[in-house]
Design a protein around this motif. Structure first.
Motif, PDB file in Angstrom:
ATOM      1  N   ASN A 292       0.814  -1.221   0.000  1.00 30.97           N
ATOM      2  CA  ASN A 292       0.000   0.000   0.000  1.00 30.97           C
ATOM      3  C   ASN A 292       0.849   1.274   0.000  1.00 30.97           C
ATOM      4  OD1 ASN A 292      -2.294  -1.653   0.147  1.00 30.97           O
ATOM      5  ND2 ASN A 292      -2.197  -1.692   2.384  1.00 30.97           N
ATOM      6  N   PRO A 293       1.719   1.452  -0.988  1.00 29.68           N
ATOM      7  CA  PRO A 293       2.534   2.673  -1.023  1.00 29.68           C
ATOM      8  C   PRO A 293       1.680   3.899  -1.336  1.00 29.68           C
ATOM      9  CG  PRO A 293       2.808   1.462  -3.065  1.00 29.68           C
ATOM     10  CD  PRO A 293       1.974   0.589  -2.167  1.00 29.68           C
ATOM     11  N   TYR A 294       2.246   5.075  -1.078  1.00 33.15           N
ATOM     12  CA  TYR A 294       1.490   6.304  -1.262  1.00 33.15           C
ATOM     13  C   TYR A 294       2.435   7.447  -1.638  1.00 33.15           C
ATOM     14  CZ  TYR A 294       3.115   6.663   3.589  1.00 33.15           C
ATOM     15  OH  TYR A 294       3.893   6.664   4.722  1.00 33.15           O
ATOM     16  N   PHE A 295       1.826   8.507  -2.146  1.00 33.88           N
ATOM     17  CA  PHE A 295       2.523   9.768  -2.363  1.00 33.88           C
ATOM     18  C   PHE A 295       2.087  10.733  -1.257  1.00 33.88           C
ATOM     19  CE2 PHE A 295       1.589   8.231  -6.774  1.00 33.88           C
ATOM     20  CZ  PHE A 295       2.877   7.814  -7.078  1.00 33.88           C
ATOM     21  N   ARG A 296       2.996  11.518  -0.737  1.00 31.89           N
ATOM     22  CA  ARG A 296       2.616  12.541   0.246  1.00 31.89           C
ATOM     23  C   ARG A 296       2.036  13.740  -0.495  1.00 31.89           C
ATOM     24  NH1 ARG A 296       6.560  12.245   3.318  1.00 31.89           N
ATOM     25  NH2 ARG A 296       5.493  11.368   5.122  1.00 31.89           N
ATOM     26  N   ASN A 297       0.977  14.297   0.047  1.00 29.48           N
ATOM     27  CA  ASN A 297       0.333  15.449  -0.567  1.00 29.48           C
ATOM     28  C   ASN A 297       0.927  16.753  -0.039  1.00 29.48           C
ATOM     29  OD1 ASN A 297      -1.374  13.719  -1.906  1.00 29.48           O
ATOM     30  ND2 ASN A 297      -3.088  14.007  -0.495  1.00 29.48           N
ATOM     31  N   PHE A 298       1.150  17.676  -0.951  1.00 28.50           N
ATOM     32  CA  PHE A 298       1.541  19.046  -0.600  1.00 28.50           C
ATOM     33  C   PHE A 298       0.562  19.994  -1.284  1.00 28.50           C
ATOM     34  CE2 PHE A 298       5.488  16.640  -0.179  1.00 28.50           C
ATOM     35  CZ  PHE A 298       5.918  17.041   1.079  1.00 28.50           C
ATOM     36  N   ASN A 299      -0.028  20.859  -0.502  1.00 26.28           N
ATOM     37  CA  ASN A 299      -1.041  21.783  -1.022  1.00 26.28           C
ATOM     38  C   ASN A 299      -2.154  21.020  -1.746  1.00 26.28           C
ATOM     39  OD1 ASN A 299       0.387  24.101  -0.108  1.00 26.28           O
ATOM     40  ND2 ASN A 299       1.718  23.965  -1.916  1.00 26.28           N
ATOM     41  N   GLY A 300      -2.486  19.856  -1.213  1.00 21.22           N
ATOM     42  CA  GLY A 300      -3.572  19.076  -1.767  1.00 21.22           C
ATOM     43  C   GLY A 300      -3.213  18.246  -2.976  1.00 21.22           C
ATOM     44  N   GLN A 301      -1.948  18.276  -3.413  1.00 21.24           N
ATOM     45  CA  GLN A 301      -1.530  17.565  -4.608  1.00 21.24           C
ATOM     46  C   GLN A 301      -0.463  16.519  -4.260  1.00 21.24           C
ATOM     47  OE1 GLN A 301      -3.104  17.994  -7.411  1.00 21.24           O
ATOM     48  NE2 GLN A 301      -4.295  19.729  -6.638  1.00 21.24           N
ATOM     49  N   PRO A 302      -0.513  15.330  -4.885  1.00 23.62           N
ATOM     50  CA  PRO A 302       0.482  14.290  -4.587  1.00 23.62           C
ATOM     51  C   PRO A 302       1.844  14.637  -5.165  1.00 23.62           C
ATOM     52  CG  PRO A 302      -0.966  13.574  -6.364  1.00 23.62           C
ATOM     53  CD  PRO A 302      -1.537  14.866  -5.854  1.00 23.62           C
ATOM     54  N   HIS A 303       2.884  14.384  -4.378  1.00 25.69           N
ATOM     55  CA  HIS A 303       4.265  14.561  -4.837  1.00 25.69           C
ATOM     56  C   HIS A 303       4.713  13.237  -5.468  1.00 25.69           C
ATOM     57  CE1 HIS A 303       8.270  16.162  -5.062  1.00 25.69           C
ATOM     58  NE2 HIS A 303       8.760  15.183  -4.321  1.00 25.69           N
TER      59      HIS A 303
END
Length: 610
Positions: A292-303
């Motif tokens: 279950n990998p993920y992208f961290r969100n910055f300003n509501g957008q995935p990095h």
């Protein structure tokens, strides 16, 4: 019945991989000939008996041709040795029985088969291989052997093919160059072999199956293998996350070096750490399979460049870059208990490929003057101008000393990424003081540098960074690519309607049936020629969705079925043969969202024409 004690916890850590090696060993035509090519008088059997933990104090019995039997015993690490077996006695069936596993009496026998002698490991994996190839319970098969019924398994090759297909189809990652029966190993949590075994052991426990039940399934129908289980994760960051998908170009096995920056990680400084990046979205590391990998969100957008796995038990994050481009740069290890207000964990260290000690191969040495085709941030250069770069055996010099990379620089590292399926390159990094990192990527074609990208990253606060970059290209724009952009400019701007909206992926596209605008612009002339595409949304079609300046190393062009297709970092622009236009948001090999100006497609999606 269920597996007991240490065997229950770890028996399957050696279960399936050994099967593969056993089959490979049994199919070998290699003999133990002497220096003149004749058959050697004697061979030796040796190897390791283990179920994850070693089987100690056990009896190893070899039943060979002519009814001859030879025995040995396992030591404290599970190893055994049976010397002086006549070569004429081969092939041999081998069994380990009795002894102890983690101080608990072992009641399960394991079997293997060899035609050539040498290393023969004995594990649940080799036992399964015998079951698959013989169609019998391995114990019954071994007990039936005699002078009149010598050991012989003549269907191992199809069994090997079947087993490999089943394991791969189930999502298991088999380390390259691993032969579990003939590769010497010592059971332990940092061995790539053991990582596979851990995944298999975990799955056996998760499904509640016993070893005996699986043997029956193998004998009766060949058994399919359930996929490896993933660890349970928790929400690690207050800023939110977006589910991530591993770029297929990153899948594979690596041995990385850990560079420690702070205490708290499960590795020591300069420790070699085996890692398996799974095409099924898993990361096998430190004896665990994380999912279950993920992208961290910055300003509501995935990095998207950084894909992250979370080890909930240890509160650690493993963040791999660059998932967006499919280039392996590093895996950052972070402590989530020390995360800052943005959810960025305390940095513990980094797992890197082994760095080479030279700049780049001497064949690349020379002076180049590529033109700048893209820049961002505060680097004081102009798109369209040439930027000189000199590559020598002991340094790289950009713009007559403005940026220099040398082996003695602080933080100097070189990474050979010429194996990349995206675009071969060498990556060189160095530090400037304590807050600035320079990162240079040299794109190569054989023995020529064809482009480079320079990035300057400065830390401006706790977990906050600012990056400026430029991209310089030595290659002219190919004629077919130039034709694509000229056609795209002619069709620009195009009003598109979203006809597919993947709710689980944030492409920045508006909702289904909303409209977007695609614009393509021509920038400059001659050596300074470049093109930029824009995607915009909103009531006035003036809100940012995506934009990118063309660069050969960051885009891919193809023609298919009369359609002209340009793939940028996040979106694919399609100039269809029928004159219509599409844009497709994608991640890895998966298409996510689609927008088009084809009226039929818009109506079929249940939308109203704009």
């Amino acid at each position: 019945m269920q597996l007991q004690g240490t065997f229950a916890a770890r028996a399957w850590r050696v279960a399936i991989a050994g099967t593969l090696a056993l089959l490979a060993a049994a199919c070998s035509d290699t003999d133990n000939g002497g220096p003149d090519g004749g058959e050697a008088a004697e061979v030796e059997l040796s190897g390791t008996a283990a179920v994850g933990a070693p089987i100690t104090g056990a009896v190893v019995t070899a039943k060979c041709g002519g009814g001859q039997t030879f025995t040995g015993n396992t030591t404290a690490n599970g190893s055994y040795r049976i010397p002086a077996i006549p070569a004429s006695a081969l092939p041999c069936a081998v069994q380990v029985s009795g002894g102890f596993i983690g101080g608990v009496a072992n009641t399960q026998a394991f079997h293997a088969f060899t035609t050539s002698g040498g290393t023969v490991n004995l594990t649940p994996l080799t036992d399964l291989a015998v079951a698959l190839a013989s169609g019998m319970n391995p114990g019954a098969w071994f007990n039936a052997l005699s002078a009149n019924n010598p050991p012989d398994l003549d269907n191992l090759t199809p069994a090997l093919t079947t087993l490999l297909n089943k394991l791969r189809a189930a999502g298991y990652n088999i380390p390259s160059n691993l032969n579990p029966v003939t590769t010497s190993f010592t059971p332990g949590p940092t061995n790539p072999y053991d990582l596979l075994l851990e995944a298999l052991a975990d799955r056996l426990g998760a499904t509640g199956s016993s070893y005996g039940e699986l043997l029956v399934e193998v004998v009766e129908d060949g058994a399919d293998f359930a996929p490896p289980p993933a660890e349970e994760e928790e929400e690690p960051t207050p800023g939110g996350t977006t589910p991530g998908t591993v770029n297929a170009a990153l899948a594979g096995s690596l041995t990385l070096t850990y560079f420690q920056e702070a205490s708290g990680a499960p590795f020591t400084d300069r420790q070699q750490v085996p890692v398996v990046i799974g095409a099924n979205n898993t990361l096998q590391i430190d004896g665990k399979t994380l999912g279950n990998p993920y992208f961290r969100n910055f300003n509501g957008q995935p990095h998207r460049p950084e894909i992250i796995w979370f080890d909930a038990a240890r509160k650690l994050e493993y963040a791999l870059t660059d998932n967006e481009l499919g280039h392996f740069n590093e895996i950052n290890v972070g402590d989530t208990t020390g995360a800052n207000a943005q959810g960025i964990p305390r940095f513990l260290g980094q797992l890197r490929r082994p760095a080479v000690t030279v700049i780049v191969p001497a064949a690349l040495n020379g002076s180049y003057t590529p033109r700048i085709v893209n820049k961002s941030g505060s680097l004081n250069y102009t798109v369209g101008n040439n930027l000189p770069i000199t590559i020598a055996t002991d340094s790289i010099n950009i713009d007559n000393g403005s940026f220099v990379f040398q082996p003695g620089d602080d933080g100097y590292r070189v990474f050979d990424n010429t194996h990349s399926t995206v675009e071969p390159n060498y990556r060189v990094t160095r530090n400037v003081g304590s807050t600035i990192t320079l990162d240079l990527t040299l794109y190569v074609n054989g023995e020529q540098m064809v482009a480079f990208k320079l990035e300057r990253t400065q830390q401006i606060g706790d977990g906050v960074f600012s990056t400026a970059s430029l991209y310089a290209e030595k290659r002219p724009i190919p004629e077919n690519v130039l034709a694509f952009f000229n056609a795209a400019v002619a069709r620009s701007p195009a009003t598109l309607t979203v006809v597919e909206d993947n709710a689980g992926y944030n492409s920045r596209y508006p909702a289904k049936c909303a409209t977007m605008k695609l614009s393509m612009f021509k920038n400059g002339e001659g050596d300074g020629l470049s093109f930029t595409y824009f995607l915009q949304k909103g009531a006035q079609l003036d809100e940012y969705v995506d934009q990118q300046i063309y660069a050969a190393s960051d885009t891919r062009y193809k023609e298919e079925g009369g359609n002209k297709i340009m793939t940028f970092s996040h979106n694919r622009v399609v100039l269809r043969a029928d004159g219509k236009v599409e844009v497709v948001a994608f991640l890895g090999a998966a298409d996510k969202d689609i927008a088009t100006n084809d009226g039929d497609d818009i109506r079929d999606a249940g939308c109203t024409l704009p």
